[in-house]
Scaffold this motif. Structure first.
Motif, PDB file in Angstrom:
ATOM      1  N   MET A   1      52.063  48.855  41.094  1.00 12.09           N
ATOM      2  CA  MET A   1      51.807  48.172  39.846  1.00 12.09           C
ATOM      3  C   MET A   1      52.242  49.091  38.719  1.00 12.09           C
ATOM      4  O   MET A   1      51.974  50.274  38.736  1.00 12.09           O
ATOM      5  N   ASN A   2      52.902  48.559  37.729  1.00  9.08           N
ATOM      6  CA  ASN A   2      53.405  49.330  36.609  1.00  9.08           C
ATOM      7  C   ASN A   2      52.339  49.401  35.518  1.00  9.08           C
ATOM      8  O   ASN A   2      51.972  48.395  34.933  1.00  9.08           O
ATOM      9  N   ALA A   3      51.837  50.588  35.231  1.00  8.33           N
ATOM     10  CA  ALA A   3      50.791  50.736  34.218  1.00  8.33           C
ATOM     11  C   ALA A   3      51.381  50.562  32.823  1.00  8.33           C
ATOM     12  O   ALA A   3      52.531  50.904  32.570  1.00  8.33           O
ATOM     13  N   THR A   4      50.571  50.022  31.932  1.00  6.37           N
ATOM     14  CA  THR A   4      50.991  49.881  30.539  1.00  6.37           C
ATOM     15  C   THR A   4      50.182  50.849  29.700  1.00  6.37           C
ATOM     16  O   THR A   4      49.225  51.455  30.160  1.00  6.37           O
ATOM     17  N   THR A   5      50.537  50.975  28.444  1.00  7.34           N
ATOM     18  CA  THR A   5      49.850  51.908  27.564  1.00  7.34           C
ATOM     19  C   THR A   5      48.670  51.269  26.844  1.00  7.34           C
ATOM     20  O   THR A   5      48.056  51.895  26.000  1.00  7.34           O
ATOM     21  N   LEU A   6      48.350  50.036  27.148  1.00  2.57           N
ATOM     22  CA  LEU A   6      47.210  49.369  26.531  1.00  2.57           C
ATOM     23  C   LEU A   6      45.906  49.905  27.116  1.00  2.57           C
ATOM     24  O   LEU A   6      45.881  50.431  28.225  1.00  2.57           O
ATOM     25  N   ILE A   7      44.806  49.718  26.389  1.00  2.00           N
ATOM     26  CA  ILE A   7      43.509  50.154  26.898  1.00  2.00           C
ATOM     27  C   ILE A   7      43.062  49.254  28.052  1.00  2.00           C
ATOM     28  O   ILE A   7      43.523  48.117  28.169  1.00  2.00           O
ATOM     29  N   CYS A  43      41.853  43.065  20.679  1.00  2.00           N
ATOM     30  CA  CYS A  43      42.876  44.104  20.543  1.00  2.00           C
ATOM     31  C   CYS A  43      43.689  44.098  21.833  1.00  2.00           C
ATOM     32  O   CYS A  43      43.267  43.525  22.832  1.00  2.00           O
ATOM     33  N   GLY A  44      44.841  44.727  21.815  1.00  2.00           N
ATOM     34  CA  GLY A  44      45.682  44.760  23.007  1.00  2.00           C
ATOM     35  C   GLY A  44      44.967  45.449  24.159  1.00  2.00           C
ATOM     36  O   GLY A  44      44.379  46.520  23.969  1.00  2.00           O
ATOM     37  N   GLU A  45      44.985  44.828  25.338  1.00  2.00           N
ATOM     38  CA  GLU A  45      44.300  45.408  26.491  1.00  2.00           C
ATOM     39  C   GLU A  45      44.826  44.829  27.793  1.00  2.00           C
ATOM     40  O   GLU A  45      45.481  43.788  27.803  1.00  2.00           O
ATOM     41  N   ASN A  46      44.515  45.533  28.864  1.00  2.00           N
ATOM     42  CA  ASN A  46      44.807  45.049  30.207  1.00  2.00           C
ATOM     43  C   ASN A  46      43.533  44.426  30.763  1.00  2.00           C
ATOM     44  O   ASN A  46      42.484  45.064  30.784  1.00  2.00           O
ATOM     45  N   ILE A  47      43.630  43.186  31.218  1.00  2.00           N
ATOM     46  CA  ILE A  47      42.493  42.463  31.788  1.00  2.00           C
ATOM     47  C   ILE A  47      42.692  42.463  33.301  1.00  2.00           C
ATOM     48  O   ILE A  47      43.707  41.958  33.793  1.00  2.00           O
ATOM     49  N   THR A  48      41.735  43.013  34.031  1.00  2.00           N
ATOM     50  CA  THR A  48      41.894  43.194  35.470  1.00  2.00           C
ATOM     51  C   THR A  48      40.986  42.244  36.243  1.00  2.00           C
ATOM     52  O   THR A  48      39.785  42.177  35.986  1.00  2.00           O
ATOM     53  N   TYR A  49      41.580  41.523  37.189  1.00  2.00           N
ATOM     54  CA  TYR A  49      40.839  40.711  38.154  1.00  2.00           C
ATOM     55  C   TYR A  49      40.965  41.441  39.482  1.00  2.00           C
ATOM     56  O   TYR A  49      42.068  41.778  39.914  1.00  2.00           O
ATOM     57  N   ARG A  50      39.826  41.704  40.138  1.00  2.00           N
ATOM     58  CA  ARG A  50      39.797  42.515  41.357  1.00  2.00           C
ATOM     59  C   ARG A  50      39.105  41.736  42.472  1.00  2.00           C
ATOM     60  O   ARG A  50      37.980  41.275  42.305  1.00  2.00           O
ATOM     61  N   LEU A  51      39.777  41.588  43.612  1.00  2.00           N
ATOM     62  CA  LEU A  51      39.185  40.901  44.765  1.00  2.00           C
ATOM     63  C   LEU A  51      38.117  41.781  45.416  1.00  2.00           C
ATOM     64  O   LEU A  51      38.351  42.969  45.646  1.00  2.00           O
ATOM     65  N   VAL A  52      36.949  41.195  45.671  1.00  2.00           N
ATOM     66  CA  VAL A  52      35.865  41.902  46.360  1.00  2.00           C
ATOM     67  C   VAL A  52      35.300  40.993  47.443  1.00  2.00           C
ATOM     68  O   VAL A  52      35.245  39.782  47.279  1.00  2.00           O
ATOM     69  N   ASN A  53      34.912  41.580  48.555  1.00  2.00           N
ATOM     70  CA  ASN A  53      34.285  40.832  49.660  1.00  2.00           C
ATOM     71  C   ASN A  53      35.061  39.565  50.008  1.00  2.00           C
ATOM     72  O   ASN A  53      34.474  38.506  50.210  1.00  2.00           O
ATOM     73  N   SER A  54      36.372  39.673  50.068  1.00  2.78           N
ATOM     74  CA  SER A  54      37.235  38.507  50.294  1.00  2.78           C
ATOM     75  C   SER A  54      38.312  38.832  51.328  1.00  2.78           C
ATOM     76  O   SER A  54      39.513  38.705  51.051  1.00  2.78           O
ATOM     77  N   ALA A  55      37.893  39.253  52.500  1.00  4.87           N
ATOM     78  CA  ALA A  55      38.830  39.631  53.553  1.00  4.87           C
ATOM     79  C   ALA A  55      39.776  38.476  53.869  1.00  4.87           C
ATOM     80  O   ALA A  55      39.362  37.323  53.950  1.00  4.87           O
ATOM     81  N   GLY A  56      41.055  38.801  54.023  1.00  3.28           N
ATOM     82  CA  GLY A  56      42.055  37.796  54.371  1.00  3.28           C
ATOM     83  C   GLY A  56      42.725  37.160  53.174  1.00  3.28           C
ATOM     84  O   GLY A  56      43.644  36.359  53.329  1.00  3.28           O
ATOM     85  N   TYR A  57      42.285  37.499  51.955  1.00  2.00           N
ATOM     86  CA  TYR A  57      42.878  36.937  50.738  1.00  2.00           C
ATOM     87  C   TYR A  57      43.569  38.033  49.938  1.00  2.00           C
ATOM     88  O   TYR A  57      43.182  39.201  49.994  1.00  2.00           O
ATOM     89  N   ALA A  58      44.588  37.629  49.193  1.00  2.00           N
ATOM     90  CA  ALA A  58      45.290  38.551  48.300  1.00  2.00           C
ATOM     91  C   ALA A  58      45.802  37.765  47.102  1.00  2.00           C
ATOM     92  O   ALA A  58      46.100  36.568  47.207  1.00  2.00           O
ATOM     93  N   PHE A  59      45.899  38.434  45.962  1.00  2.00           N
ATOM     94  CA  PHE A  59      46.503  37.809  44.789  1.00  2.00           C
ATOM     95  C   PHE A  59      47.997  37.662  45.010  1.00  2.00           C
ATOM     96  O   PHE A  59      48.653  38.571  45.515  1.00  2.00           O
ATOM     97  N   LEU A  84      44.905  42.095  40.139  1.00  2.00           N
ATOM     98  CA  LEU A  84      45.855  41.402  39.293  1.00  2.00           C
ATOM     99  C   LEU A  84      45.515  41.775  37.850  1.00  2.00           C
ATOM    100  O   LEU A  84      44.349  41.712  37.456  1.00  2.00           O
ATOM    101  N   VAL A  85      46.518  42.213  37.101  1.00  2.00           N
ATOM    102  CA  VAL A  85      46.312  42.620  35.717  1.00  2.00           C
ATOM    103  C   VAL A  85      47.081  41.684  34.804  1.00  2.00           C
ATOM    104  O   VAL A  85      48.279  41.447  34.996  1.00  2.00           O
ATOM    105  N   LEU A  86      46.371  41.143  33.805  1.00  3.29           N
ATOM    106  CA  LEU A  86      47.002  40.372  32.740  1.00  3.29           C
ATOM    107  C   LEU A  86      47.184  41.319  31.563  1.00  3.29           C
ATOM    108  O   LEU A  86      46.218  41.910  31.076  1.00  3.29           O
ATOM    109  N   VAL A  87      48.416  41.485  31.133  1.00  4.70           N
ATOM    110  CA  VAL A  87      48.734  42.359  30.001  1.00  4.70           C
ATOM    111  C   VAL A  87      48.712  41.498  28.745  1.00  4.70           C
ATOM    112  O   VAL A  87      49.466  40.537  28.630  1.00  4.70           O
ATOM    113  N   ASP A  88      47.806  41.837  27.825  1.00  5.13           N
ATOM    114  CA  ASP A  88      47.643  41.063  26.595  1.00  5.13           C
ATOM    115  C   ASP A  88      47.777  42.004  25.402  1.00  5.13           C
ATOM    116  O   ASP A  88      46.873  42.779  25.105  1.00  5.13           O
ATOM    117  N   GLU A  89      48.927  41.950  24.745  1.00  8.89           N
ATOM    118  CA  GLU A  89      49.166  42.807  23.581  1.00  8.89           C
ATOM    119  C   GLU A  89      48.440  42.296  22.339  1.00  8.89           C
ATOM    120  O   GLU A  89      48.445  42.950  21.315  1.00  8.89           O
TER     121      GLU A  89
END
Length: 128
Positions: A1-7, A43-59, A84-89
């Protein structure tokens, strides 16, 4: 995953479970509490959705009803498909609706999440 400079903005855990009829249910959690998955951005930020307790699934990604509204600037999925990260400037005021898209190890069909929203608000800086 390519990191951005947003918070780093909110981190929302996503859990997929199956009910008694083997129908998937997507639950959003923030700080351990069930939530809608919606995010308000001031303000500009990275919004992260993280899979938990979901074996067999992937974004796989995210699908947008209005992909050209410039509310979200990019979508990034980790190599293992667990984040999965949504980049919102935050350069455009407005609301966008989307669905998270998941793959699974049971078959080749894709699963769509309920539709959370990202709301960009125009914040007026305080007068000095």
């Amino acid at each position: 995953m390519n990191a951005t400079t947003l918070i780093q903005g909110p981190i929302i855990d996503v859990m997929i479970t199956l009910d008694v009829n083997q129908e998937p249910k997507v639950t959003y959690l923030q700080d351990g509490a069930v939530c809608t998955g919606n995010v308000v951005v001031t303000c500009g930020e990275n919004i992260t959705y993280r899979l938990v307790n979901s074996a067999g699934y992937a974004f796989m990604g995210a699908g947008f009803l209005t992909p050209y509204d410039q509310i979200i600037d990019a979508v990034q999925v980790s190599a293992d498909g667990q984040e999965l990260v949504l980049v919102d400037e935050d350069s455009v005021v407005g609301t966008t609706k989307f669905q998270l898209i998941f793959t699974n190890t049971t078959n080749s069909l894709l699963l769509l999440s309920p539709d959370p929203q990202i709301v960009n608000r125009d914040v007026v800086p305080p007068k000095s």
